[in-house]
Each structure stands twice: as structure tokens, then as C-alpha cells.
Design a protein around this motif. Structure first.
Motif, PDB file in Angstrom:
ATOM      1  N   THR A 116       0.833  -1.194   0.000  1.00 33.14           N
ATOM      2  CA  THR A 116       0.000   0.000   0.000  1.00 33.14           C
ATOM      3  C   THR A 116       0.871   1.249   0.000  1.00 33.14           C
ATOM      4  N   THR A 144      -3.422   0.480  -3.389  1.00 39.64           N
ATOM      5  CA  THR A 144      -2.938  -0.857  -3.095  1.00 39.64           C
ATOM      6  C   THR A 144      -2.397  -1.441  -4.392  1.00 39.64           C
ATOM      7  N   THR A 183      -5.027   6.350  -0.778  1.00 38.31           N
ATOM      8  CA  THR A 183      -4.292   5.105  -0.629  1.00 38.31           C
ATOM      9  C   THR A 183      -4.422   4.251  -1.885  1.00 38.31           C
TER      10      THR A 183
END
Length: 136
Positions: A2, A73, A71
Motif C-alpha cells: 500500500t 494498493t 491510498t
């Protein structure tokens, strides 16, 4: 893996780059207007992040936003801390230059500035792809 992008840091970088354009293009007539003052940079930043996520769709598996942090991933479990740091910097640069190219694209007298930031964005995307492919 991440990665977390700070939207505030990206806004600050955009403001700094606009100040650089202001300082280096004083002789341009008509003057280049600083777009950071009159634009919705949050919307432009989110659009740029989404564009980059689409371009990297084979690697980015999930995205989310929590206030100031976006964020990503990434489906790449074997990145060293050095590669992770480089990847985060490149993605941040790509978002910043994408937004700047878009903001300056509305001013004909700033076409060279918009082209410069598009070129920097494309270079950052190529470097991201190389980094991800190399570590795959």
C-alpha cells in the motif's frame, strides 16, 4: 503493498510549481495567470490520481481516500523500501504534473508550460512502468 499519497503535499507542490512558472515567465505577453488561485485543485488532483490508476490498472488493485490521504494498493509484494520510496515519489510527481498540465492548458500563452508538464508526466509514467516491470 500500500502507498499513501498526501493530497496536501501535492497541493503544496502544485503551488510551488505555479510560483516557478510565475517567476520564469515574467516576459510572456499576455501574462500567464497562476491557475492555482482560481481552480478547484482537489477535483483536479482526484481526477489525476484516477487517470494514473487507470493507466496502471494491471498493478493497482484498490484505491481509497480518507480525508487528506489517498491510498493505492499495488499488486507487487516484493518491493524494497528503496523501490517503494521511488514509486511513491514518481506517482506523486505524475499526479502533480498531470494537474499542472491541465491547469495551464486553458491559457494559449502557456501552451509551452502545459507541454512541459505533459512531457514530465509521460516520463514519470514510463519510469513507474519500468520500475514495476523490473521488480515483477
Amino acid at each position: 503493498m500500500t502507498l499513501a499519497l498526501s493530497l496536501t503535499a501535492i497541493k503544496q507542490d502544485i503551488t510551488a510549481q505555479c510560483a516557478w512558472v510565475d517567476a520564469t515567465n515574467l516576459a510572456t505577453l499576455p501574462p500567464i495567470v497562476n491557475p492555482a488561485d482560481n481552480s478547484d485543485s482537489d477535483t483536479a488532483i482526484i481526477a489525476a490520481v484516477n487517470m494514473i490508476c487507470n493507466r496502471l490498472s494491471g498493478y493497482i488493485v484498490d484505491t481509497s481516500r480518507d480525508d487528506d490521504v489517498f491510498t493505492l494498493t499495488i499488486n507487487q509484494p516484493k518491493l524494497s523500501s528503496e523501490h517503494t520510496s521511488s514509486l511513491l515519489r514518481l506517482i506523486t510527481d505524475c499526479v502533480t504534473t498531470t494537474v499542472l498540465a491541465e491547469l495551464y492548458s486553458t491559457q494559449q500563452q502557456a501552451s509551452h508550460i502545459s507541454a512541459l508538464f505533459r512531457e514530465k508526466r509521460d516520463m514519470a509514467i514510463r519510469r513507474i512502468m519500468q520500475l514495476l516491470a523490473y521488480t515483477n
